[in-house]
Design a protein around this motif. Structure first.
Motif, PDB file in Angstrom:
ATOM      1  N   PRO A  39       0.821  -1.217   0.000  1.00 49.67           N
ATOM      2  CA  PRO A  39       0.000   0.000   0.000  1.00 49.67           C
ATOM      3  C   PRO A  39       0.851   1.261   0.000  1.00 49.67           C
ATOM      4  CG  PRO A  39      -0.853  -1.605   1.563  1.00 49.67           C
ATOM      5  CD  PRO A  39       0.489  -2.128   1.104  1.00 49.67           C
ATOM      6  N   GLN A  40       0.330   2.290  -0.659  1.00 43.84           N
ATOM      7  CA  GLN A  40       1.028   3.568  -0.750  1.00 43.84           C
ATOM      8  C   GLN A  40       0.496   4.586   0.256  1.00 43.84           C
ATOM      9  OE1 GLN A  40       3.657   3.935  -3.142  1.00 43.84           O
ATOM     10  NE2 GLN A  40       3.253   1.713  -3.067  1.00 43.84           N
ATOM     11  N   SER A  41      -0.428   4.160   1.109  1.00 39.75           N
ATOM     12  CA  SER A  41      -1.026   5.057   2.098  1.00 39.75           C
ATOM     13  C   SER A  41      -1.337   4.267   3.364  1.00 39.75           C
ATOM     14  CB  SER A  41      -2.307   5.686   1.544  1.00 39.75           C
ATOM     15  OG  SER A  41      -3.353   4.726   1.527  1.00 39.75           O
ATOM     16  N   GLU A  42      -1.916   4.949   4.334  1.00 42.35           N
ATOM     17  CA  GLU A  42      -2.348   4.296   5.564  1.00 42.35           C
ATOM     18  C   GLU A  42      -3.821   3.920   5.512  1.00 42.35           C
ATOM     19  OE1 GLU A  42      -0.229   3.510   8.005  1.00 42.35           O
ATOM     20  OE2 GLU A  42       1.361   4.354   6.738  1.00 42.35           O
ATOM     21  N   ALA A  43      -4.471   4.127   4.389  1.00 39.28           N
ATOM     22  CA  ALA A  43      -5.899   3.841   4.263  1.00 39.28           C
ATOM     23  C   ALA A  43      -6.164   2.349   4.459  1.00 39.28           C
ATOM     24  CB  ALA A  43      -6.418   4.292   2.906  1.00 39.28           C
ATOM     25  N   ALA A  44      -7.177   2.039   5.246  1.00 40.19           N
ATOM     26  CA  ALA A  44      -7.457   0.650   5.600  1.00 40.19           C
ATOM     27  C   ALA A  44      -7.832  -0.206   4.399  1.00 40.19           C
ATOM     28  CB  ALA A  44      -8.577   0.603   6.648  1.00 40.19           C
ATOM     29  N   ASP A  45      -8.501   0.385   3.413  1.00 35.58           N
ATOM     30  CA  ASP A  45      -9.020  -0.406   2.290  1.00 35.58           C
ATOM     31  C   ASP A  45      -8.067  -0.498   1.104  1.00 35.58           C
ATOM     32  OD1 ASP A  45     -11.253  -0.892   3.745  1.00 35.58           O
ATOM     33  OD2 ASP A  45     -12.671   0.089   2.412  1.00 35.58           O
ATOM     34  N   GLU A  46      -6.894   0.088   1.200  1.00 39.32           N
ATOM     35  CA  GLU A  46      -5.988   0.003   0.060  1.00 39.32           C
ATOM     36  C   GLU A  46      -5.489  -1.432  -0.144  1.00 39.32           C
ATOM     37  OE1 GLU A  46      -2.145   2.184  -2.016  1.00 39.32           O
ATOM     38  OE2 GLU A  46      -2.656   2.692   0.064  1.00 39.32           O
ATOM     39  N   LEU A  47      -5.325  -2.194   0.934  1.00 44.37           N
ATOM     40  CA  LEU A  47      -4.917  -3.585   0.786  1.00 44.37           C
ATOM     41  C   LEU A  47      -5.969  -4.371   0.008  1.00 44.37           C
ATOM     42  CD1 LEU A  47      -2.951  -5.894   1.349  1.00 44.37           C
ATOM     43  CD2 LEU A  47      -4.146  -6.266   3.534  1.00 44.37           C
ATOM     44  N   LEU A  48      -7.235  -4.120   0.288  1.00 46.17           N
ATOM     45  CA  LEU A  48      -8.315  -4.763  -0.464  1.00 46.17           C
ATOM     46  C   LEU A  48      -8.207  -4.430  -1.947  1.00 46.17           C
ATOM     47  CD1 LEU A  48     -11.159  -6.094  -0.823  1.00 46.17           C
ATOM     48  CD2 LEU A  48     -12.120  -3.838  -0.312  1.00 46.17           C
ATOM     49  N   PHE A  49      -8.012  -3.167  -2.258  1.00 47.31           N
ATOM     50  CA  PHE A  49      -7.937  -2.716  -3.649  1.00 47.31           C
ATOM     51  C   PHE A  49      -6.773  -3.391  -4.390  1.00 47.31           C
ATOM     52  CE2 PHE A  49      -6.698   0.221  -7.023  1.00 47.31           C
ATOM     53  CZ  PHE A  49      -7.927   0.590  -7.574  1.00 47.31           C
ATOM     54  N   ILE A  50      -5.618  -3.421  -3.748  1.00 45.66           N
ATOM     55  CA  ILE A  50      -4.443  -4.032  -4.370  1.00 45.66           C
ATOM     56  C   ILE A  50      -4.654  -5.538  -4.562  1.00 45.66           C
ATOM     57  CG2 ILE A  50      -2.015  -4.622  -4.014  1.00 45.66           C
ATOM     58  CD1 ILE A  50      -1.701  -1.921  -2.585  1.00 45.66           C
ATOM     59  N   THR A  51      -5.163  -6.194  -3.531  1.00 42.03           N
ATOM     60  CA  THR A  51      -5.350  -7.642  -3.600  1.00 42.03           C
ATOM     61  C   THR A  51      -6.304  -8.035  -4.725  1.00 42.03           C
ATOM     62  OG1 THR A  51      -4.956  -7.851  -1.215  1.00 42.03           O
ATOM     63  CG2 THR A  51      -6.094  -9.683  -2.314  1.00 42.03           C
ATOM     64  N   ILE A  52      -7.436  -7.348  -4.800  1.00 41.18           N
ATOM     65  CA  ILE A  52      -8.428  -7.658  -5.839  1.00 41.18           C
ATOM     66  C   ILE A  52      -7.810  -7.529  -7.224  1.00 41.18           C
ATOM     67  CG2 ILE A  52     -10.500  -6.789  -6.984  1.00 41.18           C
ATOM     68  CD1 ILE A  52     -11.220  -8.448  -4.633  1.00 41.18           C
ATOM     69  N   HIS A  53      -7.070  -6.455  -7.461  1.00 41.39           N
ATOM     70  CA  HIS A  53      -6.522  -6.234  -8.801  1.00 41.39           C
ATOM     71  C   HIS A  53      -5.365  -7.175  -9.114  1.00 41.39           C
ATOM     72  CE1 HIS A  53      -9.007  -2.620  -8.434  1.00 41.39           C
ATOM     73  NE2 HIS A  53      -8.981  -2.597  -9.737  1.00 41.39           N
ATOM     74  N   GLN A  54      -4.594  -7.552  -8.127  1.00 40.54           N
ATOM     75  CA  GLN A  54      -3.562  -8.550  -8.379  1.00 40.54           C
ATOM     76  C   GLN A  54      -4.183  -9.908  -8.685  1.00 40.54           C
ATOM     77  OE1 GLN A  54      -0.842  -8.459  -5.038  1.00 40.54           O
ATOM     78  NE2 GLN A  54       0.347  -6.786  -5.916  1.00 40.54           N
ATOM     79  N   VAL A  55      -5.260 -10.240  -7.988  1.00 36.69           N
ATOM     80  CA  VAL A  55      -5.969 -11.487  -8.277  1.00 36.69           C
ATOM     81  C   VAL A  55      -6.530 -11.459  -9.693  1.00 36.69           C
ATOM     82  CG1 VAL A  55      -7.978 -12.885  -7.662  1.00 36.69           C
ATOM     83  CG2 VAL A  55      -6.466 -12.037  -5.868  1.00 36.69           C
ATOM     84  N   TYR A  56      -7.065 -10.316 -10.105  1.00 35.18           N
ATOM     85  CA  TYR A  56      -7.537 -10.188 -11.489  1.00 35.18           C
ATOM     86  C   TYR A  56      -6.421 -10.522 -12.474  1.00 35.18           C
ATOM     87  CZ  TYR A  56     -12.252  -8.228 -11.107  1.00 35.18           C
ATOM     88  OH  TYR A  56     -13.598  -8.056 -10.898  1.00 35.18           O
ATOM     89  N   GLU A  57      -5.242  -9.998 -12.236  1.00 34.54           N
ATOM     90  CA  GLU A  57      -4.137 -10.241 -13.165  1.00 34.54           C
ATOM     91  C   GLU A  57      -3.739 -11.714 -13.187  1.00 34.54           C
ATOM     92  OE1 GLU A  57      -2.774  -8.248 -15.394  1.00 34.54           O
ATOM     93  OE2 GLU A  57      -4.063  -6.551 -14.815  1.00 34.54           O
ATOM     94  N   LEU A  58      -3.846 -12.389 -12.059  1.00 35.88           N
ATOM     95  CA  LEU A  58      -3.579 -13.832 -12.044  1.00 35.88           C
ATOM     96  C   LEU A  58      -4.628 -14.587 -12.860  1.00 35.88           C
ATOM     97  CD1 LEU A  58      -2.534 -14.370  -8.308  1.00 35.88           C
ATOM     98  CD2 LEU A  58      -1.068 -14.537 -10.327  1.00 35.88           C
ATOM     99  N   TRP A  59      -5.890 -14.191 -12.711  1.00 39.22           N
ATOM    100  CA  TRP A  59      -6.944 -14.819 -13.523  1.00 39.22           C
ATOM    101  C   TRP A  59      -6.729 -14.517 -15.004  1.00 39.22           C
ATOM    102  CZ3 TRP A  59      -8.943 -18.704 -11.498  1.00 39.22           C
ATOM    103  CH2 TRP A  59      -9.516 -18.740 -10.229  1.00 39.22           C
ATOM    104  N   PHE A  60      -6.326 -13.279 -15.317  1.00 37.67           N
ATOM    105  CA  PHE A  60      -6.059 -12.939 -16.723  1.00 37.67           C
ATOM    106  C   PHE A  60      -4.960 -13.836 -17.295  1.00 37.67           C
ATOM    107  CE2 PHE A  60      -7.358  -8.200 -16.044  1.00 37.67           C
ATOM    108  CZ  PHE A  60      -8.693  -8.572 -15.998  1.00 37.67           C
ATOM    109  N   LYS A  61      -3.933 -14.084 -16.495  1.00 43.15           N
ATOM    110  CA  LYS A  61      -2.833 -14.951 -16.949  1.00 43.15           C
ATOM    111  C   LYS A  61      -3.360 -16.343 -17.276  1.00 43.15           C
ATOM    112  CE  LYS A  61       1.752 -16.666 -15.621  1.00 43.15           C
ATOM    113  NZ  LYS A  61       2.846 -16.581 -14.621  1.00 43.15           N
ATOM    114  N   LEU A  62      -4.217 -16.872 -16.396  1.00 45.02           N
ATOM    115  CA  LEU A  62      -4.779 -18.193 -16.639  1.00 45.02           C
ATOM    116  C   LEU A  62      -5.684 -18.187 -17.876  1.00 45.02           C
ATOM    117  CD1 LEU A  62      -5.185 -21.125 -15.752  1.00 45.02           C
ATOM    118  CD2 LEU A  62      -7.086 -20.339 -14.320  1.00 45.02           C
ATOM    119  N   LEU A  63      -6.506 -17.137 -18.023  1.00 43.82           N
ATOM    120  CA  LEU A  63      -7.398 -17.065 -19.186  1.00 43.82           C
ATOM    121  C   LEU A  63      -6.610 -17.030 -20.488  1.00 43.82           C
ATOM    122  CD1 LEU A  63     -10.144 -14.554 -17.971  1.00 43.82           C
ATOM    123  CD2 LEU A  63     -10.440 -16.996 -18.442  1.00 43.82           C
ATOM    124  N   LEU A  64      -5.531 -16.271 -20.526  1.00 48.70           N
ATOM    125  CA  LEU A  64      -4.706 -16.237 -21.730  1.00 48.70           C
ATOM    126  C   LEU A  64      -4.152 -17.621 -22.049  1.00 48.70           C
ATOM    127  CD1 LEU A  64      -2.784 -12.877 -21.147  1.00 48.70           C
ATOM    128  CD2 LEU A  64      -4.326 -13.370 -23.060  1.00 48.70           C
TER     129      LEU A  64
END
Length: 267
Positions: A39-64
């Protein structure tokens, strides 16, 4: 043989404990994976945001990976294999849609606590997502110029996707293997033949349905995604400089396989 002529009894084995060469965390490289959420801040939900988008990229890798294999299976005439892979693709794409609900547990106020830290990063810059579009048939060379922060290897992947056959090319090859004409002037007639003679061409019809489901679930993801964006930031511009929700909404009507949708009007 065992006692009194019985079949031999295999020795007891404790699978996974022989040699101790590989652990769960080592196989999945968990220390490296779990160190990637920064995370680039102290915001509580930034970890959620990063995790979701990294998971998306893993799914994209599998879909490709799976879509490449499905394409190659169609070229090879292994339609059963392509259909098996498409079932997996459809299941993953449904997960992508459902995953948005997790991100929506973050309120707009929570997102605004760290949104300014993202600029100029944007989902618009996802190379793998654009690869999926190119592979599926939505090729647009001008996108390469928009990836100003992409690595050379990523740009090379995009150029390769522009040059290589699409899923539609593979389906046309499948039709041609069965002696059906696939020229621009004849393709709609061929699709009608496949649709109307299921006794002879049901495997080709089912493949077309698999392509259409891939198209449909991608469209559902785009629609669900734009709704989430509107819920989070309204009509604000995207952090990467796009118009945000208006740009995304303009892409909700895109189709990978427009002829398969048009076919319905001819039946």
């Amino acid at each position: 043989m065992g006692i009194d002529g019985d079949a031999p009894v295999p020795p007891q084995r404790r699978f996974g404990e022989e040699g101790g060469r590989l652990s769960y965390g080592g196989y999945l490289r968990l220390p490296e994976l779990l160190a990637q959420q920064q995370p680039q801040s102290e915001a509580a939900d930034e970890l959620l945001f990063i995790t979701i988008h990294q998971v998306y990229e893993l799914w994209f890798k599998l879909l490709l990976h799976e879509l490449e294999n499905a394409r190659d299976a169609m070229f090879a005439g292994e339609f059963w294999r392509a259909r098996q892979l498409f079932r997996r693709v459809h299941a993953v794409e449904k997960v992508l849609i459902e995953q948005i609900a997790v991100l929506e547990t973050m309120t707009p106020q929570d997102f605004l606590e760290f949104r300014s830290k993202l600029a100029p990063a944007s989902g618009f810059q996802s190379v793998q997502f654009r690869e999926l579009e190119f592979l599926s048939g939505l090729k647009d060379e001008h996108y390469i110029g928009s990836f100003r922060h992409a690595e050379d290897v990523e740009l090379a992947r995009l150029r390769r996707r522009l040059a290589e056959p699409t899923l539609w090319d593979a389906y046309l090859a499948a039709l041609s293997q069965r002696g059906l004409p696939v020229s621009d002037a004849e393709i709609m007639g061929t699709l009608l033949t496949v649709a109307r003679d299921r006794g002879s061409y049901d495997d080709l019809w089912q493949l077309a349905e698999d392509l259409l489901t891939h198209d449909e679930t991608a469209a559902l993801w785009r629609m669900r995604h734009v709704q989430m964006v509107e819920r989070q930031i309204g009509t604000k511009s995207g952090t990467g400089g796009s118009t945000g929700a208006p740009y995304l909404r303009g892409r909700t009507r895109l189709h990978y396989f427009p002829l398969l949708w048009e076919l319905r009007a001819w039946l």
